[in-house]
Scaffold this active site. Sequence first.
Site, PDB file in Angstrom:
ATOM      1  N   SER A 203      50.521  40.580  27.260  1.00 26.43           N
ATOM      2  CA  SER A 203      50.268  41.392  27.306  1.00 26.43           C
ATOM      3  C   SER A 203      49.498  41.773  29.183  1.00 26.43           C
ATOM      4  CB  SER A 203      49.299  42.128  26.122  1.00 26.43           C
ATOM      5  OG  SER A 203      48.561  43.512  26.170  1.00 26.43           O
ATOM      6  N   ASN A 204      48.789  43.351  29.273  1.00 26.18           N
ATOM      7  CA  ASN A 204      48.972  43.385  31.106  1.00 26.18           C
ATOM      8  C   ASN A 204      47.102  44.215  30.582  1.00 26.18           C
ATOM      9  OD1 ASN A 204      49.063  46.433  30.702  1.00 26.18           O
ATOM     10  ND2 ASN A 204      51.151  45.572  30.499  1.00 26.18           N
ATOM     11  N   HIS A 205      46.532  44.515  30.967  1.00 29.40           N
ATOM     12  CA  HIS A 205      44.847  45.181  31.697  1.00 29.40           C
ATOM     13  C   HIS A 205      45.200  46.570  31.146  1.00 29.40           C
ATOM     14  CE1 HIS A 205      43.051  41.245  31.755  1.00 29.40           C
ATOM     15  NE2 HIS A 205      43.728  40.825  32.625  1.00 29.40           N
ATOM     16  N   SER A 206      46.002  46.774  30.637  1.00 30.35           N
ATOM     17  CA  SER A 206      45.569  48.679  30.661  1.00 30.35           C
ATOM     18  C   SER A 206      44.615  48.320  29.611  1.00 30.35           C
ATOM     19  CB  SER A 206      47.294  48.977  30.986  1.00 30.35           C
ATOM     20  OG  SER A 206      47.608  50.594  30.350  1.00 30.35           O
ATOM     21  N   ALA A 270      51.547  50.705  30.620  1.00 24.21           N
ATOM     22  CA  ALA A 270      51.835  49.483  31.432  1.00 24.21           C
ATOM     23  C   ALA A 270      52.343  48.577  30.657  1.00 24.21           C
ATOM     24  CB  ALA A 270      50.775  49.081  31.806  1.00 24.21           C
TER      25      ALA A 270
END
Length: 396
Positions: A203-206, A270
């Site tokens: 995943s990512n930090h959005s 994102a």
Amino acid sequence: MKVLMGICGSISAYKAPWIARELIRSGAEVRVIMTPDACRFVTPLVMQNISQNPVVIEAFDTEHQEKGSWHVHWARWAEQVLVAPCSATTLAKLAHGIADNALTLALLSLAKETPLRLCPAMDPDMWHHPATRRNLAILQADGALILPPEEGELASGLRGAGRLPEPLQIAEWVFAKRSLSGKTVLITAGPTREPIDGVRYISNHSSGKMGFAIAAEAQARGARVVLVSGPVSLAAPPGVELVRVETARQMLETCQQHYEKADVIIKSAAVADFTPARVAVGKLKKEQLGQNWTMALEKTGDILSWLGRHKRPGQYLVGFALEIQNAEANARAKLERKNCDLVVLNEANQPDSGFGGDNNTITLIGPDLRQPWPPLSKRQCAQRLWDFIEGATGTT
Ligand code: CTP
């Protein structure tokens, strides 16, 4: 602006003085009508002091008769009507035209063009009760504007939908432009989660904050809002249709279901560009994976490109670009490649920009446009973005 404010019997009536104060701070003149039960939660004297006007409680109070038709004069005086909190009982009475107290009597006397805004507040079981659902549907069909209650902890100790929104939010709603009424907007927000095995993911930090702010602002301006969000810890903005998804594939499929009706699509999510080619069943054990482990990834479907290819005439498509090097050139390339009308450029290496924080520093990139904005809160960014889109699409 002249605001006629109704207060009903609900524990959340303790917020009513603050609501009146926020309205007055924003330039409104406020007159208050209270139901008899409202007076059990907040005193008329408080409302009289804050509004600097007499408060009506009894329909037959000789002090307010104005030759016997005070309810007609008060209804004509009002440019906006706000009932906050609005109880389930008052919703029912308004839906059926029952005028058995000062508030319901004045509201039945309203001219058709005077906006009637209702902020229901009650316990979740009352809010979800079929009778309340029916009454809300009747009132909405009659043109009433509803600010749905928030989810959270309630005075009863229960959790769920029923909380009266905060006074400032209610005041902003009363003053909000209704410039997007009749429009449908589709917004994506947050990260996606691409499963590796039964317990792990990429995943990512959005945080989803930008997309949620864009959705809340569109709702406040009167749009029907469908918000498709990856996993975030944010509650649904009141009045927004929130569809929660996990993976890029689910986000694509949900957008494909909703895009046709949308006048404006904003892709602030994102989305993961790659996803594990195979999802392992159960839990991968490190002993089995050895010292170095390589995972095969495959490209996800590019949702924005798909929407760009299927854009119908008149539909306005906005992409987001998070860039570090060659920011403007990359954003322009995305604008063209994905057939967008506008790209919102975030530079990840700038202060007050990008994921997680409450502020953002944006440059709008269009075919003949480069418009840098100063650092702003995400809510202010959302307001300016909608101002821009309304200008570009001729909505205002
Ligand atoms: N986007 C999308 N679907 C994907 C990937 C991205 O819809 N599978 C959308 C995002 O929501 C955003 C825009 O495309 O609006 C920009 O995403 P980004 O990943 O930065 O664009 P790419 O073209 O993939 O470029 P790069 O990763 O090389 O920066």
